[in-house]
Design a protein around this motif. Structure first.
Motif, mmCIF file in Angstrom:
data_model
loop_
_atom_site.group_PDB
_atom_site.id
_atom_site.type_symbol
_atom_site.label_atom_id
_atom_site.label_comp_id
_atom_site.label_asym_id
_atom_site.label_seq_id
_atom_site.Cartn_x
_atom_site.Cartn_y
_atom_site.Cartn_z
ATOM 1 N N GLU A 26 18.764 6.445 -2.879
ATOM 2 C CA GLU A 26 19.406 7.488 -2.081
ATOM 3 C C GLU A 26 19.064 7.409 -0.605
ATOM 4 O OE1 GLU A 26 19.343 11.262 -3.933
ATOM 5 O OE2 GLU A 26 19.688 12.241 -2.003
ATOM 6 N N ILE A 27 17.800 7.246 -0.330
ATOM 7 C CA ILE A 27 17.424 7.198 1.083
ATOM 8 C C ILE A 27 17.128 5.752 1.482
ATOM 9 C CG2 ILE A 27 14.985 7.657 0.683
ATOM 10 C CD1 ILE A 27 16.880 9.242 3.509
ATOM 11 N N VAL B 34 10.027 -1.426 8.621
ATOM 12 C CA VAL B 34 11.458 -1.132 8.690
ATOM 13 C C VAL B 34 12.226 -2.434 8.507
ATOM 14 C CG1 VAL B 34 13.317 -0.448 10.221
ATOM 15 C CG2 VAL B 34 11.286 0.940 10.083
ATOM 16 N N ALA C 155 7.516 0.986 2.399
ATOM 17 C CA ALA C 155 6.090 1.278 2.490
ATOM 18 C C ALA C 155 5.348 0.421 1.494
ATOM 19 C CB ALA C 155 5.847 2.757 2.206
ATOM 20 N N ASP D 27 14.426 2.894 -3.851
ATOM 21 C CA ASP D 27 15.001 4.228 -4.031
ATOM 22 C C ASP D 27 16.351 4.227 -3.346
ATOM 23 O OD1 ASP D 27 14.135 7.487 -2.716
ATOM 24 O OD2 ASP D 27 15.769 6.807 -3.980
ATOM 25 N N HIS E 36 14.835 3.688 0.455
ATOM 26 C CA HIS E 36 13.436 3.426 0.706
ATOM 27 C C HIS E 36 12.952 2.392 -0.285
ATOM 28 C CE1 HIS E 36 9.452 4.679 2.201
ATOM 29 N NE2 HIS E 36 9.099 4.092 1.087
ATOM 30 N N PHE F 127 17.210 -0.321 9.435
ATOM 31 C CA PHE F 127 17.645 0.957 8.898
ATOM 32 C C PHE F 127 16.930 1.368 7.621
ATOM 33 C CE2 PHE F 127 19.993 0.003 5.054
ATOM 34 C CZ PHE F 127 20.201 -1.345 5.174
ATOM 35 N N SER F 128 16.326 0.419 6.948
ATOM 36 C CA SER F 128 15.726 0.780 5.664
ATOM 37 C C SER F 128 14.222 0.836 5.814
ATOM 38 C CB SER F 128 16.113 -0.281 4.639
ATOM 39 O OG SER F 128 15.491 -0.017 3.428
ATOM 40 N N SER F 129 13.629 1.929 5.374
ATOM 41 C CA SER F 129 12.184 2.028 5.535
ATOM 42 C C SER F 129 11.499 1.552 4.256
ATOM 43 C CB SER F 129 11.792 3.472 5.842
ATOM 44 O OG SER F 129 12.223 4.322 4.826
#
Lengths: 231, 733
Positions: free
Chosen positions: A157-158, A102, A110, A155, A160, A106-108
């Motif tokens: 929008e979310i 994270v 991977a 990404d 990520h 706030f931003s995840s």
């Protein structure tokens, strides 16, 4: 940490007439709706704002609903990660195939197994899942540790981020700060040039005529912790 | 080829059971890695590769583990000599076996090879559907059915499913929305109620991991989790109260919350999407009662959970909206069904004495709701909502919840609807913490009434709520009532001062806010005058207020405009308490309403709006009853209840003199007078009202258990009724 910058913006906020007795509150509310969403005009995610309403006069827009156009000056904290930037984040989950991080709370992000360099192996040490480096004994990534990784893709929008631990200057920040200078300097130079180029591009004045949402001036947010001495 | 399995069970203190499996008699070099060995029809066993490093290690994946049944199940123990069954401690290499067994990690028995086989299957279909080879497709379809069998399945199948799900958890990033659509569909359609603990855990783990895949599956995952807050459709009514089911419900709910919290940790912005989904997933009010109750219970539990603080007032707002939907769909005919000529006092409290008013249950059959499905559902949901408020109060969060609830109240109940029972939620919330919440509610309503920024209708509704609330809430102290009365009276007084002296005609429509204010003051005093007078300071305060000048204002003349019944009762009590300096004669107008009151009430009949009239829903009644003041129990200034000589308060002597016997009364229809005057919750008979109601908005009336005496045609009241009918005819459009 790259990707963070403070921008000054001249904005116009349209306030509904029913809120005309609480204009400042309406303006703040409108700006709050921008938070944590990616905005194309700002080219980033607005994290924080500071608002100054310089004048008590505002233009009333003619139309079906007479909105009040309030001109404001705002300082915006923007987060705009781009591919091949280095970001730091906290590890929240370690799976066999992925590391979940994270960033900035706030931003995840991977990081897939194929983007983790060979030296890190999935292990269970003392009942805890870690990714331990086989070449450096103390270099261990576990849940809760802060790591630096490179951005592969984003990404919007979310918010990520797909990250990668392939470059050698990525990994656990704590370990890197102690030992990072060995490989770090080589990678540094390449990053440094790209940094400079980017800076030159952005520092040109961005003036627009309409004055609606235009970041006037940007200055880089200089992070305190510098292990590579980037600028 | 069957192989003998010996399962050795090793347990650690951390409640994880790690199974060591030894495959006896298999030479691993001859078995290719990834070979599926079927031990029994439903068990999946995959041979792992032998690693080249010494000592040679063989690792296996077994498709099933069942904590409950124990290890013995898997070992065909009968055929083996006993010493081979051992229970070594964790981590120690086994001695004396041909193939030392490596410890399988994590308690999950899915190893990299089980995972690999699942990966193969998935990759096999990752192309245009027409290009997929048949064998790949079959394997894929098999995987799809394993993942969600769609019906009750046995233990073995469940275990198989758990393994497959775990393997999929590791492969989430390879899943594609298009190619693996049916697989994903099946996963998202799963109802976790059907399965045992392991399968549920595996499924939730998979869903949590799927949520982290950028932007593809987050919404679906959240939707699945929310959907699982509903009870499964196959559950029939008699079973849903069984203990086993209730336990299962609690478990599943906890797991869903946990999964949502995990997603929240991994994807911090997930609550934003969750909010949107909650709004979308709210069930409609036409659904089955049990589904509604379970879902609302689940979602309110979510609000109490950690993730609740990110959701803001979304959950409460949607729940209140649902309640209101149900509320406005309850037709008025179903509410007022009582016997027309039954004794009025009996109806309100159901023949109970003052002492045991809490124990006697009112005679609900003759009054109140006819069996109405919406009312039934609303009842159940009110119980759920009140329980939620109660548990919030017990955990100390009542104030935050109350703040959100007041905002919702202002938006949904005050400004938009006139609901029948939903506002009692606020009543109950206030009763849980009278000093803070009760006070805040009263102040909020007073502020709305007094503020110049609000529109007149909202102000009138606010004052109606305030009047009804202060009158009916037992937990509000008289001091608060007195201070609010002071504010109201001061406002009315200022209003009077601002009147133009040259105007000499009553215009109820124009001054409607003022009239509603006066009516509110009188209504509150009907209930509370006695208790205020019992406290000397408050009595002083009250008597110094310019009530006299307001009510007897020559031009505005509220006594003429406000509802006659209220004026009547108020004057009677005020006279007894000697509120006014000089006693005044007022014609006893026994009618419920007058032309003037209708005029100031307007189209919505806000003159007859008493939102906190007695509560009619059965099951949730127990929350409201202890704090609700029924008219019968109110001590009026002229009542007989306090006839003991030893009363300390000085004002008592005066009151005793002016007992009811000193009042001029017609003894013939004394009953009628009592019935009429003591009717402080006023709603006319709906049948008579409907004639007006067809012209106005029907939902503007408030229910009351009490039937005003003139409602049904009866010989005693014939005179009045006829008179009213005449007036009605005049008004008919």
């Amino acid at each position: 940490m790259e990707g963070l910058r403070v921008a000054e913006a001249d904005l116009v906020v349209y306030v509904h007439p029913s809120k005309s007795n609480q204009v400042r509150r309406a303006v703040l509310r409108q700006l709050s709706s921008l938070l944590f969403t990616h905005d194309e005009i700002f080219e980033g995610v607005v994290l924080a704002y500071e608002v100054n309403i310089p004048s008590k006069r505002a233009k009333v827009i003619s139309g079906l609903i007479p909105y009040i156009g309030v001109k404001i000056k705002a300082n915006l904290l923007l987060f705009s990660p781009k591919p091949s930037m280095l970001l730091g984040g906290k590890v929240v989950k370690l799976g066999k195939e992925s590391i979940h991080v994270v960033v900035l709370g706030f931003s995840s992000a991977a990081i897939m197994l194929e983007d983790i360099r060979e030296e890190f192996k999935y292990k269970i040490k003392h009942g805890e899942v870690v990714f331990a480096s086989s070449s450096h004994k103390r270099h261990v990534i576990k849940a809760g540790s802060m790591i630096r990784f490179q951005v592969k893709s984003l990404d919007e929008e979310i918010l990520h981020i797909s990250g990668s631990l392939l470059p050698s200057n990525t990994g656990c920040i704590q370990w890197l700060s102690k030992h990072g200078t060995e490989d770090g300097s080589y990678a540094d130079r390449s990053l440094k040039t790209s940094d400079i180029q980017r800076e030159m591009q952005e520092e040109g004045p961005l003036n627009t005529t309409t004055g609606d949402k235009s970041p006037n001036k940007t200055h880089k947010h200089k992070s305190k912790k510098r292990t590579r001495g980037d600028r | 080829m069957y192989n003998q399995l010996i399962l050795l069970r090793v347990s650690k203190s951390s409640h994880r059971v790690i199974y060591l499996i030894r495959l006896k008699g298999v030479c691993t070099q001859s078995s290719a890695p990834g070979t599926l060995i079927t031990l029994l029809p439903s068990r999946l066993l995959v041979v792992a590769a032998a690693s080249s490093s010494a000592p040679r290690r063989v690792r296996f994946a077994c498709g099933i583990h069942d904590h409950r049944r124990g290890a013995e199940r898997y070992a065909p123990a009968r055929s083996l000599p006993e010493q081979e069954l051992r229970y070594p401690t964790m981590g120690v290499e086994l001695q004396g076996y041909d193939f030392p067994v490596g410890v399988v990690e994590d308690g999950y028995l899915s190893d990299s090879e089980a995972f690999a086989s699942v990966i193969n299957v998935i990759n096999g279909v990752r192309m245009a559907p027409s290009l997929v080879p048949q064998s790949n497709k079959e394997q894929y379809d098999y995987l799809v059915t394993v993942v969600n069998p769609g019906k009750r399945i046995g233990q073995d199948d469940e275990a198989l499913m758990a393994t497959a799900l775990k393997a999929l958890s590791r492969a989430v990033f390879r899943l594609d929305a298009v190619y693996h659509g049916s697989l994903l569909n099946n996963i998202f359609m799963s109802s976790i109620w059907d399965y045992g603990l392991d399968a549920r855990n595996a499924l939730l783990e998979l869903i949590t991991t799927l949520a982290t895949v950028p932007d593809k599956f987050l919404d679906n995952c959240l939707y699945t989790l929310l959907h699982n807050l509903r009870p499964p459709s196959r559950l029939k009514a008699p079973f849903n109260q069984s203990k086993r089911w209730l336990m299962r419900k609690e478990e599943v709910r906890r797991e869903v919350y946990l999964a949502l919290n995990c997603i929240n940790t991994l994807v911090p912005l997930a609550p934003a999407r969750l909010k949107i989904l909650i709004e979308k997933c709210m069930p409609r009010f036409t659904e089955d009662k049990y589904v509604l109750m379970t879902y609302v219970e689940g979602i309110l539990g979510l609000e109490r959970n950690e993730i609740g603080k990110f959701l803001g007032s979304t959950v409460l707002a949607r729940v209140v909206d649902l309640l209101i939907d149900l509320d406005v769909n309850i037709p008025w005919e179903d509410i007022l069904q009582e016997e027309p000529n039954k004794g009025i006092f009996a109806i309100e409290l159901g023949e109970c004495n003052e002492d045991d008013e809490y124990t006697t249950i009112p005679n609900m059959d003759t009054l109140g709701l006819v069996k109405n499905t919406f009312a039934d559902k609303l009842d159940g949901l009110m119980v759920v909502a009140c329980e939620h408020l109660k548990s919030c109060s017990e955990s100390g969060h009542l104030l935050e919840v109350f703040e959100r609830l007041s905002e919702i109240f202002q938006r949904a109940m005050l400004k938009l609807h006139k609901s029948k029972f939903t506002q009692f939620l606020m009543f109950y919330a206030c009763s849980l913490d009278p000093d803070t919440c009760g006070l805040k509610f009263a102040i909020m309503l007073t502020d709305i009434f007094i503020s110049k920024d609000e529109d007149p209708d909202s102000r009138m509704k606010a004052i109606a709520y305030l009047a009804s609330y202060l009158a009916r809430a037992k937990f509000i102290p008289s001091s608060l009532v007195a201070s609010i009365l002071k504010r109201l009276v001061d406002w009315c007084f200022e209003y009077c001062q601002l009147q133009d002296s040259w105007v000499n005609k009553i215009s109820p429509q124009a001054d409607r806010v003022f009239y509603s204010g006066c009516q509110a003051v009188m209504y509150i005093l009907c209930f509370r005058l006695r208790s205020i007078c019992d406290v000397p300071q408050l009595k002083q305060l009250l008597f110094h207020l310019p009530v006299d000048s307001i009510l007897h204002h020559p031009v505005l003349d509220p006594l003429k405009v406000c509802l006659p019944l209220i004026v009547q009762e108020f004057l009677r009590q005020a006279q007894t308490a000697r509120l006014f300096k000089k006693p005044m004669a007022h014609s006893y107008d026994n009618s419920l309403e007058s032309e003037f009151s209708k005029a100031f009430g307007g189209i919505q009949r806000l003159d007859m709006f008493f939102p906190f009239d007695p509560y009619l829903l059965k099951e949730s009644d127990r929350f409201m009853r202890p704090n609700f003041e029924f008219w019968d129990m109110v001590k009026t200034t002229y009542s007989d209840y306090d006839s003991s000589e030893g009363e300390d308060s000085e004002g008592e002597d005066e009151l005793k003199d002016l007992g009811p016997s000193n009042f001029p009364k017609d003894n013939d229809d004394e009953d009628d007078l009592d019935l009429k005057i003591d009717k402080m919750s006023i709603t006319p008979n709906p049948s008579f009202l409907h004639q007006i109601a067809t012209n106005f908005d029907q939902s503007s009336q408030m229910p009351a258990r009490i039937r005003p005496s003139q409602s049904p045609p009866s010989p005693r009241h014939g005179f009045l009724y006829t008179k009213k009918e005449e007036r009605l005819d005049d008004q008919k459009i």
